[in-house]
Design a protein around this motif. Structure first.
Motif, PDB file in Angstrom:
ATOM      1  N   LEU A   1      45.559  17.827  -9.652  1.00 40.12           N
ATOM      2  CA  LEU A   1      44.708  17.488 -10.802  1.00 40.12           C
ATOM      3  C   LEU A   1      43.227  17.653 -10.439  1.00 40.12           C
ATOM      4  N   ALA A   2      42.877  17.177  -9.235  1.00 38.61           N
ATOM      5  CA  ALA A   2      41.474  17.273  -8.811  1.00 38.61           C
ATOM      6  C   ALA A   2      41.070  18.729  -8.624  1.00 38.61           C
ATOM      7  N   GLU A   3      42.001  19.536  -8.087  1.00 41.99           N
ATOM      8  CA  GLU A   3      41.692  20.961  -7.926  1.00 41.99           C
ATOM      9  C   GLU A   3      41.463  21.622  -9.272  1.00 41.99           C
ATOM     10  N   TRP A   4      42.257  21.211 -10.247  1.00 43.71           N
ATOM     11  CA  TRP A   4      42.079  21.770 -11.591  1.00 43.71           C
ATOM     12  C   TRP A   4      40.706  21.376 -12.139  1.00 43.71           C
ATOM     13  N   LEU A   5      40.315  20.128 -11.919  1.00 45.57           N
ATOM     14  CA  LEU A   5      39.004  19.668 -12.388  1.00 45.57           C
ATOM     15  C   LEU A   5      37.886  20.472 -11.727  1.00 45.57           C
ATOM     16  N   ILE A   6      38.058  20.746 -10.429  1.00 41.84           N
ATOM     17  CA  ILE A   6      37.020  21.505  -9.720  1.00 41.84           C
ATOM     18  C   ILE A   6      36.937  22.926 -10.253  1.00 41.84           C
ATOM     19  N   ARG A   7      38.121  23.528 -10.518  1.00 41.88           N
ATOM     20  CA  ARG A   7      38.090  24.887 -11.082  1.00 41.88           C
ATOM     21  C   ARG A   7      37.386  24.889 -12.430  1.00 41.88           C
ATOM     22  N   ALA A   8      37.661  23.853 -13.237  1.00 40.29           N
ATOM     23  CA  ALA A   8      37.006  23.774 -14.553  1.00 40.29           C
ATOM     24  C   ALA A   8      35.498  23.643 -14.383  1.00 40.29           C
ATOM     25  N   ALA A   9      35.073  22.837 -13.385  1.00 35.09           N
ATOM     26  CA  ALA A   9      33.636  22.654 -13.153  1.00 35.09           C
ATOM     27  C   ALA A   9      33.006  23.959 -12.702  1.00 35.09           C
ATOM     28  N   CYS A  10      33.746  24.730 -11.896  1.00 36.13           N
ATOM     29  CA  CYS A  10      33.173  25.953 -11.323  1.00 36.13           C
ATOM     30  C   CYS A  10      32.918  27.011 -12.370  1.00 36.13           C
ATOM     31  N   ARG A  11      33.564  26.881 -13.531  1.00 33.34           N
ATOM     32  CA  ARG A  11      33.289  27.871 -14.586  1.00 33.34           C
ATOM     33  C   ARG A  11      31.850  27.815 -15.054  1.00 33.34           C
ATOM     34  N   ARG A  12      31.181  26.691 -14.799  1.00 34.78           N
ATOM     35  CA  ARG A  12      29.789  26.582 -15.235  1.00 34.78           C
ATOM     36  C   ARG A  12      28.840  27.244 -14.240  1.00 34.78           C
ATOM     37  N   LEU A  13      29.362  27.670 -13.101  1.00 38.18           N
ATOM     38  CA  LEU A  13      28.501  28.287 -12.079  1.00 38.18           C
ATOM     39  C   LEU A  13      28.259  29.752 -12.398  1.00 38.18           C
TER      40      LEU A  13
END
Lengths: 118, 198
Positions: B10-22
């Protein structure tokens, strides 16, 4: 470079052992900073050429965990950090004492408490 | 291997979602870096009970998301700055024609329009109502055309978009003509194959 409280703490951790490799969570714990403060700061320091990063070389005993990214000060960064920290401690001895009395966190490796010279 | 695979996923998914803003060039590397921190957090024996480790992992994700937003914003801002310095000097990749020639052409068109208007107003001391309405409609349509062009343009020359819009509105035929002759950026010309772009 404006030396804020969080930045000062990160620099203290990094200058304590300039050759040590710190990964993100290690720095977060040692400097007691949330990731939302630490990573933008590291990105800024890296952009200014004061901090460099490198990927961990994967070894057998790592047990299959993904390679980490390690941060450490550059030579220039070490010089600037020592200068800034020296200025900070000479200009505000009261705040300095405050840092010295902070209870060290368990499992912490880095920061030497100023004042406890043994 | 982490002891809480579901939390980690779940945390990895959250990080991937956050990385889309980079910005795209650092996205993959940041994503790997931050995901690699998760096992360290979730296996940190000094934090007890395990629930606190889970909370810590999620707060790590929240901070990472803030960082990604911040880095993305600053990257966009620096890209905008470099683009802006481009239009200030008028140095466009698709600049067509001489600016002075275009300005003279625009001024000529404006002169013809104004002189025609004056001649018409002199010949008709009592202009019919439909002609007034038609003239007004023409002026409004021209303004609307210019404003729509400014709004849809990816970039305009020499002045910011809002300044061109203001000029178009203040001086009705003149501002629009000035924008179309100087500020308007035409469609990029197709680059012939094999031609080295600067």
């Amino acid at each position: 470079m404006k030396l804020t409280g969080p930045l000062e703490r990160v620099l203290r951790v990094l200058t304590a052992d300039p050759s040590a490799q710190h990964y993100g969570y290690d720095l977060m714990k040692a400097a007691k900073l949330p990731s939302g403060t630490l990573y933008p700061m590291l990105a800024r320091l890296q952009q200014d050429g004061l901090v460099e990063s490198e990927w961990e070389v994967q070894r057998e005993e790592a047990g299959g965990r993904p390679p980490r990214k390690y941060y450490r000060l550059t030579a220039e960064g070490l010089r600037v950090a020592r200068l800034e920290l020296a200025q900070a401690s000479s200009s505000s001895p009261a705040r300095q004492a405050g840092y010295g009395t902070a209870r060290p966190a368990p499992g912490r490796t880095a920061r030497p408490a100023p004042g406890s010279t043994r | 291997m982490s002891r809480a695979p579901r939390t980690q996923r779940l945390a990895e998914w959250l990080i991937r979602a956050a990385c889309r803003r980079l910005p795209a060039d650092v996205r993959a590397e940041r994503c790997r870096e931050w995901a690699a921190e998760l096992p360290a957090i979730l296996d940190d024996e000094s934090v007890r009970p395990p629930l606190r480790r889970t909370l810590r992992a999620f707060s790590f994700c929240a901070g990472v998301s803030r960082t990604a937003g911040q880095l993305g914003r600053s990257a966009r801002a620096s890209a905008r700055r470099s683009r802006n310095s481009q239009w200030r000097t008028g140095a466009m990749p698709n600049q067509s024609g001489n600016v002075a020639a275009r300005a003279i052409l625009g001024f000529g068109i404006w002169l013809v329009v104004v002189l025609g208007f004056i001649a018409l107003a002199r010949s008709l001391t009592q202009p019919p109502r439909w002609l007034l309405m038609a003239g007004l409609a023409l002026a409004v349509a021209f303004d609307a055309f210019c404003l729509a062009d400014i709004a849809r343009a990816a970039q305009v020359r020499y002045l910011p978009k809002w300044a061109w819009a203001l000029i178009c509105l203040i001086q009705t035929p003149g501002g629009g003509i000035a924008y179309l002759s100087i500020g308007h950026v035409g469609r990029p010309r197709p680059v012939p194959p094999g031609d080295a772009t600067p």
